[in-house]
Design an enzyme around this catalytic site. Sequence first.
Site, mmCIF file in Angstrom:
data_model
loop_
_atom_site.group_PDB
_atom_site.id
_atom_site.type_symbol
_atom_site.label_atom_id
_atom_site.label_comp_id
_atom_site.label_asym_id
_atom_site.label_seq_id
_atom_site.Cartn_x
_atom_site.Cartn_y
_atom_site.Cartn_z
ATOM 1 N N ARG A 180 -149.797 78.564 56.178
ATOM 2 C CA ARG A 180 -150.967 78.046 57.209
ATOM 3 C C ARG A 180 -152.337 78.093 56.533
ATOM 4 N NH1 ARG A 180 -150.512 79.769 63.128
ATOM 5 N NH2 ARG A 180 -152.487 78.473 62.933
ATOM 6 N N LYS A 227 -160.586 77.222 55.002
ATOM 7 C CA LYS A 227 -159.869 76.666 55.922
ATOM 8 C C LYS A 227 -160.705 76.704 57.288
ATOM 9 C CE LYS A 227 -156.927 79.380 58.339
ATOM 10 N NZ LYS A 227 -156.971 79.482 59.738
ATOM 11 N N ARG A 244 -155.356 84.093 73.632
ATOM 12 C CA ARG A 244 -156.639 83.558 72.915
ATOM 13 C C ARG A 244 -157.316 82.634 74.164
ATOM 14 N NH1 ARG A 244 -155.662 83.066 67.021
ATOM 15 N NH2 ARG A 244 -157.880 82.681 66.993
HETATM 16 C C1 EPZ Z 1 -161.849 82.211 64.619
HETATM 17 O O1 EPZ Z 1 -160.882 81.914 65.723
HETATM 18 C C2 EPZ Z 1 -160.993 82.036 63.322
HETATM 19 N N1 EPZ Z 1 -160.200 80.883 63.376
HETATM 20 C C3 EPZ Z 1 -160.107 83.225 63.483
HETATM 21 O O2 EPZ Z 1 -159.253 83.180 62.060
HETATM 22 C C4 EPZ Z 1 -160.966 84.482 63.343
HETATM 23 O O3 EPZ Z 1 -160.071 85.749 63.521
HETATM 24 C C5 EPZ Z 1 -161.692 84.551 64.551
HETATM 25 O O4 EPZ Z 1 -162.527 83.280 64.602
HETATM 26 C C6 EPZ Z 1 -162.693 85.932 64.643
HETATM 27 O O5 EPZ Z 1 -163.518 85.681 63.608
HETATM 28 C C7 EPZ Z 1 -160.830 79.489 63.069
HETATM 29 O O6 EPZ Z 1 -162.092 79.776 62.799
HETATM 30 C C8 EPZ Z 1 -159.646 78.351 62.930
HETATM 31 P P1 EPZ Z 1 -162.994 83.676 68.416
HETATM 32 P P2 EPZ Z 1 -161.711 81.662 67.223
HETATM 33 O O7 EPZ Z 1 -163.363 82.628 69.505
HETATM 34 O O8 EPZ Z 1 -163.122 80.861 66.985
HETATM 35 C C9 EPZ Z 1 -162.504 86.075 72.380
HETATM 36 C C10 EPZ Z 1 -157.442 82.861 60.844
HETATM 37 O O9 EPZ Z 1 -156.623 84.156 60.530
HETATM 38 N N2 EPZ Z 1 -162.821 84.786 73.064
HETATM 39 O O10 EPZ Z 1 -164.222 83.880 67.575
HETATM 40 O O11 EPZ Z 1 -160.659 81.087 68.038
HETATM 41 C C11 EPZ Z 1 -161.280 86.213 71.507
HETATM 42 O O12 EPZ Z 1 -160.252 86.294 72.309
HETATM 43 C C12 EPZ Z 1 -157.679 82.979 62.364
HETATM 44 O O13 EPZ Z 1 -158.002 82.323 60.050
HETATM 45 C C13 EPZ Z 1 -162.919 84.928 74.615
HETATM 46 O O14 EPZ Z 1 -162.833 85.878 75.318
HETATM 47 O O15 EPZ Z 1 -161.847 83.338 67.671
HETATM 48 C C14 EPZ Z 1 -161.713 87.010 70.712
HETATM 49 O O16 EPZ Z 1 -161.160 88.600 71.194
HETATM 50 C C15 EPZ Z 1 -157.342 83.912 63.214
HETATM 51 N N3 EPZ Z 1 -163.308 83.650 75.191
HETATM 52 C C16 EPZ Z 1 -162.935 86.935 70.273
HETATM 53 O O17 EPZ Z 1 -163.529 86.291 71.469
HETATM 54 C C17 EPZ Z 1 -163.308 82.532 74.518
HETATM 55 O O18 EPZ Z 1 -163.671 81.230 75.132
HETATM 56 C C18 EPZ Z 1 -163.317 86.278 69.038
HETATM 57 O O19 EPZ Z 1 -162.446 85.050 69.142
HETATM 58 C C19 EPZ Z 1 -163.047 82.563 73.049
HETATM 59 C C20 EPZ Z 1 -162.891 83.522 72.538
#
Ligand code: EPZ
Length: 420
Positions: A399, A22, A121
């Site tokens: 989902r 996904k 997020r």
């Molecule tokens: C991806 O989300 C995945 N979703 C998530 O999977 C996964 O949990 C996450 O990566 C972490 O591995 C998809 O790929 C569609 P991040 P993403 O940006 O990219 C912080 C699932 O269950 N952050 O890597 O949105 C954020 O708050 C989903 O399939 C900032 O601070 O996650 C988090 O603490 C849930 N500023 C950390 O970084 C930003 O601009 C990692 O988030 C972006 C993120």
Amino acid sequence: MDKLIIKGGKKLKGRVDISGAKNAALPILAATLLTDERCIVKNVPMLTDITTMIKILGELGKSVKRVGSTLVVKTQDKSRCVAPYELVSTMRGSICVLGPLVGKRKKAKVSFPGGCVIGPRPIDLHLKGLRDLGIGINVKGGYIIGNGKEIKGTRIYLGGHFGSSVLATANVLMASVLAKGKTVIENAACEPEIADLVRFLKKMGAKIHGAGSPRLEISGVRYLKGCTHALIPDRIEAGTYMLATAITKGDVYLRGGQFDNLLALIDKMREAGVSIEKKGKGIRVRHVKGIKPIDVTTLPYPGFPTDLQAQMMALMAITQGISVITEKIYPERFIHISELNRMGARIVLEGPNAIIKGVEHLSGAPVMASDLRASASLVLAGLVAKGTTEISRIYHLDRGYENLEIKLQKIGADIKRVKE
Ligand code: EPZ
């Protein structure tokens, strides 16, 4: 709304086929916006998140036809540049249309994505990286307005408070492939889904080095063509079935499970005493002796995946002894604790640490799904609990897990989907 009824106590045995990833599908489908030519994406799972992304692409002038697990993406109207609130707010992953839209069509209007139960997020890293590329970013009325008239390659540091960001890396990467000059992204996400996105972009004609490493080097090109690509298997789905096998003391072969993308989970499951072996094009998981308590900390890839934290907690809930799970990516990602405790688990939260005292057994109960992976942990708990577990609001599961109850039935689970 549907619910799942699970009668616990059955060992999982047999073979389960792992679907396409996904979290590779979403950025790769967004990347089709970088060309007006036809793109063919194979091994796409049938999931509501994918349906949402298809609807968003429809709003952006793409036609998407599904033939089995293959999607054919064509362009009908390349002037469309608005990703609407009513769609983007239902799935955070839709934010990854921003980069390719502004990279190819030079303008974008994308709704701010909602938060969700696993915590705020933020998208500050996405916007910082795009601005570093010279893209004009304004926020108005809950929308991000992007202006990409002049995109110039540059050096970008994309690490945040929690380390790298998967979708920020995807967004900035996709905005840079058609930029003038060279871009270097430091502290890029190393997830296999990003490496799969890079493979897709290179098939389109992009010039990228460093896939899967924290440093991506991109040389902008003038044009990207359509291509055909098959997605990698879903490592989080695979990890979920591996933990389901362990919790039910079973013996399951995961066809398509990519051993090399799951080393952190395999390391921890072996430490707990589970037998895991790479076999042909898959992974064999067997319960061979008593499970031991372990400590886990979630980290960006190649660390232990936050998306498997809740499922590991279900296994530790019935493992004699004390286990500690520390969540370093989403400190609030513990909504599953209250539901697991309702089933008899003994878990307490100390800041970002969940302290789990293993119990003899869990008891079936009516529980409610919340976020995608927390819901998966309730399924695992139901598979091993004494009695019957009813899980409501399972649209959360739909989902991210294709045919979950059918795949589990095929390997021996007593589980069925009923209309609520
Ligand atoms: C991806 O989300 C995945 N979703 C998530 O999977 C996964 O949990 C996450 O990566 C972490 O591995 C998809 O790929 C569609 P991040 P993403 O940006 O990219 C912080 C699932 O269950 N952050 O890597 O949105 C954020 O708050 C989903 O399939 C900032 O601070 O996650 C988090 O603490 C849930 N500023 C950390 O970084 C930003 O601009 C990692 O988030 C972006 C993120």
